[in-house]
Motif scaffolding. Structure first.
Motif, short mmCIF file in Angstrom:
data_model
loop_
_atom_site.label_atom_id
_atom_site.label_comp_id
_atom_site.label_asym_id
_atom_site.label_seq_id
_atom_site.Cartn_x
_atom_site.Cartn_y
_atom_site.Cartn_z
N GLN A 63 0.71 -1.15 0.17
CA GLN A 63 0.40 0.34 0.16
C GLN A 63 1.39 1.51 0.06
O GLN A 63 0.58 1.98 -0.84
CB GLN A 63 -0.45 -0.05 0.88
CG GLN A 63 -2.32 -1.04 1.72
CD GLN A 63 -1.31 -2.23 2.23
OE1 GLN A 63 -0.54 -2.89 2.10
NE2 GLN A 63 -2.65 -3.17 2.93
N GLU A 64 1.86 0.94 0.45
CA GLU A 64 3.23 2.67 0.83
C GLU A 64 3.56 2.80 -0.25
O GLU A 64 3.99 4.00 -0.76
CB GLU A 64 3.80 2.15 2.26
CG GLU A 64 2.98 2.04 3.51
CD GLU A 64 4.10 1.43 4.82
OE1 GLU A 64 5.22 2.22 4.43
OE2 GLU A 64 3.28 2.16 6.00
N GLY A 68 -2.20 4.19 -4.73
CA GLY A 68 -2.33 6.01 -4.99
C GLY A 68 -3.87 6.09 -4.70
O GLY A 68 -4.87 5.23 -4.54
N GLU A 69 -4.55 7.25 -5.29
CA GLU A 69 -5.51 7.59 -4.77
C GLU A 69 -6.27 8.86 -5.37
O GLU A 69 -5.57 9.91 -6.57
CB GLU A 69 -5.84 8.98 -2.98
CG GLU A 69 -7.12 8.33 -2.65
CD GLU A 69 -6.74 9.23 -1.57
OE1 GLU A 69 -7.14 10.02 -0.51
OE2 GLU A 69 -7.26 8.17 -0.28
N SER A 70 -7.14 8.76 -6.11
CA SER A 70 -8.05 9.14 -7.73
C SER A 70 -9.49 10.04 -6.91
O SER A 70 -9.92 8.35 -6.04
CB SER A 70 -7.60 8.94 -8.33
OG SER A 70 -8.69 7.86 -9.19
N PRO A 167 1.80 7.25 -5.57
CA PRO A 167 2.91 5.93 -4.56
C PRO A 167 4.13 6.32 -5.08
O PRO A 167 3.88 7.01 -6.42
CB PRO A 167 2.05 4.89 -5.48
CG PRO A 167 1.28 4.62 -6.04
CD PRO A 167 0.87 6.41 -6.82
N ARG A 168 4.93 5.80 -4.76
CA ARG A 168 6.37 6.32 -4.58
C ARG A 168 6.05 5.22 -6.16
O ARG A 168 7.61 6.10 -6.46
CB ARG A 168 7.05 5.44 -3.57
CG ARG A 168 8.34 5.13 -4.09
CD ARG A 168 9.64 4.59 -2.36
NE ARG A 168 10.55 5.11 -2.89
CZ ARG A 168 11.90 4.26 -2.14
NH1 ARG A 168 11.02 3.62 -1.12
NH2 ARG A 168 12.68 4.50 -2.60
N PHE A 169 5.61 4.27 -6.63
CA PHE A 169 5.93 3.48 -7.91
C PHE A 169 4.56 3.62 -8.47
O PHE A 169 3.55 2.58 -8.41
CB PHE A 169 6.60 2.48 -8.10
CG PHE A 169 7.84 2.33 -6.72
CD1 PHE A 169 8.96 2.55 -7.68
CD2 PHE A 169 7.58 1.16 -5.93
CE1 PHE A 169 10.16 2.44 -6.15
CE2 PHE A 169 9.06 1.40 -5.44
CZ PHE A 169 10.30 1.86 -5.65
#
Length: 206
Positions: A63-64, A68-70, A167-169
């Motif tokens: 998750q980390e 992501g969030e949209s 997200p990071r990736f």
């Protein structure tokens, strides 16, 4: 740490690829795309992390690093307010991008200098143009007007994807299959697609 855990476990990919495929529920006799494989892999990693670390440490690694969030926002052009549903952000683990210009799943052109008929985005066959097309506003006008809950009437509006958290990736999935109305069948778009070597937050704000 998760990688070393997998290598040191009974599910070691190097020594037992068949067992690893079984753990992901992969049908080894059937061709599956990378998108489906990634979903299975991330689901598997989430389960392994949960079993190994419970609720702490690396339990939320997937998750980390990949979530992501949209939201899909619809904004009234009369009062300027977004619908209540627009506030409902959802999680995503991938961003699906069209290759070239597609309208309703139908390929209408691509390549350098092509212009998307709806968004007006100039397409050069690369990641940045596809992102602009993905984030472009869709205008709801005429017979397609939107019923604003605040104005209580049909109004012109704009609708677009809003990325609240990356997200990071970031995993980009290319949508190369479209419907060809000439042959009345699906076909694969084989246009070249360019990935930029450097992607920054400044570019994302354009």
């Amino acid at each position: 740490e998760i990688a070393s855990c997998l290598v040191g476990s009974e599910m070691c990919i190097r020594d037992s690829p068949g067992r690893f495929a079984d753990s992901l529920a992969l049908e080894t006799g059937t061709q599956q795309d990378g998108q489906e494989f990634l979903k299975l892999l991330l689901t598997y990693l989430e389960r392994i992390a949960g079993e190994r670390w419970g609720q702490g440490g690396d339990a939320h690694f997937v998750q980390e690093h990949f979530r992501g969030e949209s939201s899909y926002a619809t904004t009234c052009q009369r009062c300027g307010r977004a619908s209540e549903a627009s506030k409902n952000a959802t999680d995503f683990y991938e961003v699906e991008l069209c290759v070239g210009a597609t309208v309703g799943g139908m390929y209408v052109g691509g390549g350098e200098g092509a212009v998307h008929p709806d968004s007006g985005v100039t397409l050069n066959g690369g990641l940045m143009d596809s992102l602009r097309q993905y984030l472009a506003e869709e205008r709801l006008e005429g017979d397609n007007k939107y019923h604003c809950e605040f104005c209580d009437m049909k109004v012109d509006a704009v609708r677009a994807v809003r990325l609240h958290r990356l997200p990071r990736f970031v995993n980009f999935q290319l949508k190369r299959f479209v419907f060809d109305f000439d042959t009345m069948s699906r076909r694969k778009v084989t246009d070249e697609f360019e990935f930029c070597l450097l992607y920054t937050s400044d570019a994302a704000d354009e």
